[in-house]
Design a protein around this motif. Structure first.
Motif, PDB file in Angstrom:
ATOM      1  N   LEU A  90      21.056  15.168   0.936  1.00 42.14           N
ATOM      2  CA  LEU A  90      20.205  16.114   0.210  1.00 42.14           C
ATOM      3  C   LEU A  90      19.606  15.514  -1.058  1.00 42.14           C
ATOM      4  N   ALA A  91      20.070  14.331  -1.454  1.00 37.77           N
ATOM      5  CA  ALA A  91      19.569  13.694  -2.666  1.00 37.77           C
ATOM      6  C   ALA A  91      18.498  12.641  -2.385  1.00 37.77           C
ATOM      7  N   VAL A  92      18.164  12.380  -1.124  1.00 43.93           N
ATOM      8  CA  VAL A  92      17.134  11.393  -0.815  1.00 43.93           C
ATOM      9  C   VAL A  92      15.766  12.075  -0.778  1.00 43.93           C
ATOM     10  N   PRO A  93      14.665  11.320  -0.963  1.00 45.57           N
ATOM     11  CA  PRO A  93      13.328  11.934  -1.021  1.00 45.57           C
ATOM     12  C   PRO A  93      12.951  12.762   0.201  1.00 45.57           C
ATOM     13  N   THR A  94      13.533  12.443   1.356  1.00 50.31           N
ATOM     14  CA  THR A  94      13.272  13.243   2.555  1.00 50.31           C
ATOM     15  C   THR A  94      13.618  14.712   2.329  1.00 50.31           C
ATOM     16  N   ALA A  95      14.583  14.982   1.452  1.00 54.46           N
ATOM     17  CA  ALA A  95      15.040  16.354   1.194  1.00 54.46           C
ATOM     18  C   ALA A  95      14.267  17.024   0.066  1.00 54.46           C
TER      19      ALA A  95
ATOM     20  N   TYR B 253       5.818  15.635 -12.589  1.00 48.78           N
ATOM     21  CA  TYR B 253       4.452  15.122 -12.453  1.00 48.78           C
ATOM     22  C   TYR B 253       3.830  15.632 -11.151  1.00 48.78           C
ATOM     23  N   ARG B 254       2.526  15.495 -11.070  1.00 50.49           N
ATOM     24  CA  ARG B 254       1.796  15.781  -9.824  1.00 50.49           C
ATOM     25  C   ARG B 254       0.668  14.759  -9.704  1.00 50.49           C
ATOM     26  N   VAL B 255       0.145  14.601  -8.505  1.00 51.22           N
ATOM     27  CA  VAL B 255      -0.920  13.625  -8.280  1.00 51.22           C
ATOM     28  C   VAL B 255      -2.214  14.099  -8.921  1.00 51.22           C
ATOM     29  N   ALA B 256      -2.792  13.225  -9.731  1.00 51.62           N
ATOM     30  CA  ALA B 256      -4.114  13.493 -10.312  1.00 51.62           C
ATOM     31  C   ALA B 256      -5.198  12.752  -9.550  1.00 51.62           C
TER      32      ALA B 256
ATOM     33  N   ASP C 155       0.830  -1.203   0.000  1.00 48.27           N
ATOM     34  CA  ASP C 155       0.000   0.000   0.000  1.00 48.27           C
ATOM     35  C   ASP C 155       0.863   1.250   0.000  1.00 48.27           C
ATOM     36  N   ILE C 156       0.416   2.248  -0.725  1.00 47.21           N
ATOM     37  CA  ILE C 156       1.010   3.579  -0.647  1.00 47.21           C
ATOM     38  C   ILE C 156       0.179   4.352   0.363  1.00 47.21           C
ATOM     39  N   THR C 157       0.782   4.693   1.485  1.00 44.24           N
ATOM     40  CA  THR C 157       0.016   5.242   2.609  1.00 44.24           C
ATOM     41  C   THR C 157       0.168   6.743   2.783  1.00 44.24           C
ATOM     42  N   SER C 158       1.265   7.320   2.291  1.00 44.68           N
ATOM     43  CA  SER C 158       1.466   8.764   2.419  1.00 44.68           C
ATOM     44  C   SER C 158       2.447   9.238   1.366  1.00 44.68           C
ATOM     45  N   LEU C 159       2.198  10.425   0.818  1.00 44.26           N
ATOM     46  CA  LEU C 159       3.086  11.031  -0.165  1.00 44.26           C
ATOM     47  C   LEU C 159       3.833  12.225   0.416  1.00 44.26           C
ATOM     48  N   ASP C 160       3.786  12.381   1.731  1.00 41.98           N
ATOM     49  CA  ASP C 160       4.438  13.510   2.391  1.00 41.98           C
ATOM     50  C   ASP C 160       5.914  13.190   2.634  1.00 41.98           C
ATOM     51  N   PRO C 161       6.853  13.907   1.988  1.00 35.58           N
ATOM     52  CA  PRO C 161       8.279  13.608   2.171  1.00 35.58           C
ATOM     53  C   PRO C 161       8.750  13.707   3.608  1.00 35.58           C
ATOM     54  N   ALA C 162       8.078  14.515   4.412  1.00 38.09           N
ATOM     55  CA  ALA C 162       8.496  14.711   5.797  1.00 38.09           C
ATOM     56  C   ALA C 162       7.894  13.676   6.739  1.00 38.09           C
ATOM     57  N   ALA C 163       7.003  12.814   6.223  1.00 37.66           N
ATOM     58  CA  ALA C 163       6.288  11.891   7.091  1.00 37.66           C
ATOM     59  C   ALA C 163       6.688  10.440   6.927  1.00 37.66           C
ATOM     60  N   THR C 164       7.372  10.103   5.836  1.00 39.16           N
ATOM     61  CA  THR C 164       7.641   8.697   5.577  1.00 39.16           C
ATOM     62  C   THR C 164       8.906   8.524   4.750  1.00 39.16           C
TER      63      THR C 164
ATOM     64  N   LEU D  37       7.752   6.347  -4.328  1.00 42.21           N
ATOM     65  CA  LEU D  37       7.687   6.186  -5.782  1.00 42.21           C
ATOM     66  C   LEU D  37       7.147   7.441  -6.454  1.00 42.21           C
ATOM     67  N   ALA D  38       5.945   7.846  -6.075  1.00 37.38           N
ATOM     68  CA  ALA D  38       5.335   9.039  -6.663  1.00 37.38           C
ATOM     69  C   ALA D  38       6.051  10.296  -6.188  1.00 37.38           C
ATOM     70  N   MET D  39       6.498  10.273  -4.948  1.00 42.21           N
ATOM     71  CA  MET D  39       7.196  11.407  -4.362  1.00 42.21           C
ATOM     72  C   MET D  39       8.413  11.807  -5.198  1.00 42.21           C
ATOM     73  N   ASN D  40       9.142  10.816  -5.665  1.00 38.98           N
ATOM     74  CA  ASN D  40      10.366  11.066  -6.401  1.00 38.98           C
ATOM     75  C   ASN D  40      10.113  11.758  -7.740  1.00 38.98           C
ATOM     76  N   LEU D  41       8.890  11.641  -8.256  1.00 43.11           N
ATOM     77  CA  LEU D  41       8.530  12.250  -9.541  1.00 43.11           C
ATOM     78  C   LEU D  41       7.823  13.585  -9.386  1.00 43.11           C
ATOM     79  N   ALA D  42       7.228  13.805  -8.236  1.00 43.61           N
ATOM     80  CA  ALA D  42       6.447  15.024  -8.018  1.00 43.61           C
ATOM     81  C   ALA D  42       7.257  16.148  -7.374  1.00 43.61           C
ATOM     82  N   TYR D  43       8.406  15.808  -6.817  1.00 49.06           N
ATOM     83  CA  TYR D  43       9.207  16.801  -6.117  1.00 49.06           C
ATOM     84  C   TYR D  43      10.613  16.867  -6.718  1.00 49.06           C
TER      85      TYR D  43
END
Length: 525
Positions: free
Chosen positions: A168-173, A204-207, A44-53, A60-66
């Motif tokens: 600085l290159a990981v999705p958390t950043a 990309y962004r979430v549709a 399951d994809i449970t959160s797209l918040d970089p600061a939360a997970t 997966l989606a985070m890496n394309l939207a940010y």
């Protein structure tokens, strides 16, 4: 004792055969569009918040939207060691390594059209620290972030960090639009909204976000990097290994990542499918809760390690695509010590240690398995069988991915976890697994050792590569002796895709992350 893992494999093989026999039609109802690429996700994809997970499925989606300040250069599936600017045009650091200044490229815009500025960078890092979720642990060294000019960001560190650029290159950043605060509820800093939406400057962004079903991405019309071909990216939640394999073979989906060892041979034989394998810096652990009375005794922890036949499990469950580790660090990571012995399988010695520790036959041990599939994983079943063969009574408890905070709180006896080194530095494993400051977060074994803590701190502050290696090797020898967690093996990583998917620049150091914005279908012109 050696029958357990093959028995598991036979059961899994039978389940796959039944699935193949019973599946006569395409299980996906997503209409085919050549400019949509679909990837099957097993969790399951449970959160797209970089600061939360920092769970990989969520990223997966985070890496394309940010976007991030920097990214790692990749060639032939491996990072080259060079860092490239993404949002940052250039950067400089002070002589003492405590201050880093980044100068932003003008023209990068969030998906609402507003510009990415130094204030947005400052907001993003401060927001991560304020949320105090697990990703904040990546930034333990950060003292402050300033924005002295609209396109100038200044980081002040508590101590020199030799791997700062890599962090600085990981999705958390990822850099988040400060306007997300308009969606905040109470003190959540917009995290509830960002769980199912994005507010970045990526291509990309979430549709659409359908919990437990799929996450659909569309073009970000304001992005500096516009995708070359794929206009939509869909992450489809398909938890069953066999179903993912069937969908890929039928062409209903384009990518499966990772590929389970129970279906890889079948999948590789399908026309129009390519299976690619690479050595990944992913280390599999069996974590032991060091706060449990039974597991406080080092003899019990050592017995558990001796009871596990890693080679048999690797051959039976992963088609031999595992490597035993000498120590806790994979080869190629500073601090790896080739002189250390390989882990030993000796069930007789395991029984003797349990007797010596006063552990009665049939003593219960709760094995908490995290996952959203329909049953316990083959790995959990194999380990449980081998532990029962030395006299322990293993009770498997399954919990969902969303409930994994139960483990962070210490409510378990044993559990498995795979840790991926996003960049080749020992600090990731030593801080996440063995640093007592991480108890309640990434330190699942809840291990405490003041000497190890001191060695880790000294290593993380040193800018001398030779000194860092020596310090980590000292720490490594201690944790191997005390055995707070059992290192199982290093995993190869397998991905599979339809043969018409072209232009993949895959980084086996960050599995499941794809350059969808520059990929295309082979027949496209």
């Amino acid at each position: 004792m050696r029958r357990s893992a093959p028995a598991v494999v036979r059961a899994v093989g039978l389940a796959l055969a039944l699935a193949l026999a019973l599946t006569a039609c395409d299980v996906s109802d997503i209409p085919r569009d050549p400019q949509r690429v679909t990837m099957a996700v097993g969790r399951d994809i449970t959160s797209l918040d970089p600061a939360a997970t920092f769970v990989s499925a969520n990223q997966l989606a985070m890496n394309l939207a940010y976007e991030k300040l920097v990214v790692a250069e990749v060639a032939d599936g491996r990072p080259t060691g060079r860092m490239l600017g993404q949002l940052a045009e250039r950067w400089e650091t002070s002589a003492d390594g405590l201050q880093w200044t980044f100068f932003l490229r003008p023209g990068h815009r969030f998906d609402d059209g507003s510009e990415v500025t130094a204030e947005a960078v400052k907001f993003s890092f401060e927001r991560t620290l304020k949320l105090k979720a697990p990703p904040a642990q990546f930034l333990f060294f950060l003292r402050s972030v300033g924005a002295p000019a609209p396109h100038e960001v200044r980081f002040t560190l508590r101590t020199p960090v030799p791997f700062f650029l890599q962090v600085l290159a990981v999705p958390t950043a990822s850099i988040v639009n400060p306007k997300v605060m308009a969606q905040a509820h109470g003190s959540d800093l917009g995290s509830r909204w960002l769980a199912t939406h994005t507010a970045g400057s990526g291509p990309y962004r979430v549709a659409r976000f359908e919990k437990g079903q799929q996450v659909m991405l569309e073009l970000n019309p304001h992005a500096d990097r516009q995708p070359e071909y794929f206009k939509e990216v869909s992450f489809l939640i398909v938890k069953d290994d066999a179903t993912r394999a069937i969908q890929l073979a039928k062409g209903a989906i384009d990518i499966v990542d990772p590929v389970s060892g129970t279906v890889d041979d079948w999948m590789a034989a399908q026309p129009g499918v390519q299976v690619v394998t690479g050595l990944s810096p992913t280390v599999s652990f069996l974590h032991l809760n060091n706060e449990r009375p039974l597991l406080r005794d080092v003899r019990v922890r050592r017995a558990i390690s001796l009871a596990i036949d890693r080679e048999l499990i690797g051959k039976a469950l992963y088609s031999g695509r595992t490597s035993l580790l000498r120590g806790v660090l994979p080869a190629g990571v500073p601090g790896h010590d080739a002189s250390l012995p390989l882990p030993r399988y000796d069930p007789q010695a395991a029984r003797a240690l349990l007797r010596e520790a006063g552990v009665a036959p049939g003593t219960p041990l709760r094995f908490t398995v995290v996952g959203d599939g329909s049953g316990a994983s083959p790995l959990a079943l194999a380990i449980s069988s081998q532990l029962e063969a030395v006299g322990l009574k293993v009770v498997i408890e399954r919990i969902s991915v969303a409930a994994r905070t139960k483990i962070m709180k210490g409510d378990f006896d044993i559990t498995t976890q795979s840790i991926n080194l996003d960049f080749p530095d020992p600090s990731i494993i030593f801080n996440f697994v063995y640093n007592s400051a991480m108890i309640g977060g990434a330190n699942f074994p809840r291990y405490r050792n003041a000497v190890v803590d001191k060695l880790i701190t000294q290593a993380d502050r040193s800018l001398d590569p030779t000194e860092r290696v020596d310090l980590y090797q000292q720490a490594q020898r201690i944790v191997l002796d005390e055995m707070p967690t059992v290192v199982l093996f290093q995993l190869d990583w397998q991905r599979a895709a339809r043969s018409d998917i072209a232009g993949v620049n895959y980084n086996f150091s960050q599995p499941t992350f794809y350059n969808f914005d520059t990929m295309r279908r082979a027949e496209a012109r």
